[in-house]
Design a protein around this motif. Structure first.
Motif: not given
Length: 63
Positions: A22-23, A29-30, A32-41
């Motif tokens: 979301v941030a 900031k793509p 940061l969004e990609a990092e979030g996707l990886a952490q969620e996975a």
């Protein structure tokens, strides 16, 4: 780690991952969004591991 620990860490990683996504979108900031996707996975994987440990324990406990 115990199955409960895996599940809790998984939930925490999913939550942090969602916040990062979301941030990243809000701040445009793509990375940061990609990092979030990886952490969620990663969190989803940890939860699956915890559930797998529970299933194995149930089978072993029957014997």
């Amino acid at each position: 780690m115990s199955s409960i620990t895996d599940k809790v860490k998984g939930l925490a990683n999913e939550a942090v991952g969602n916040v990062k996504q979301v941030a990243g979108r809000a701040l445009d900031k793509p990375e940061l969004e990609a990092e979030g996707l990886a952490q969620e996975a990663k969190g989803e994987g940890q939860q699956a591991l915890g559930k797998g440990k529970d299933a194995v324990k149930k089978v072993v406990d029957k014997f």
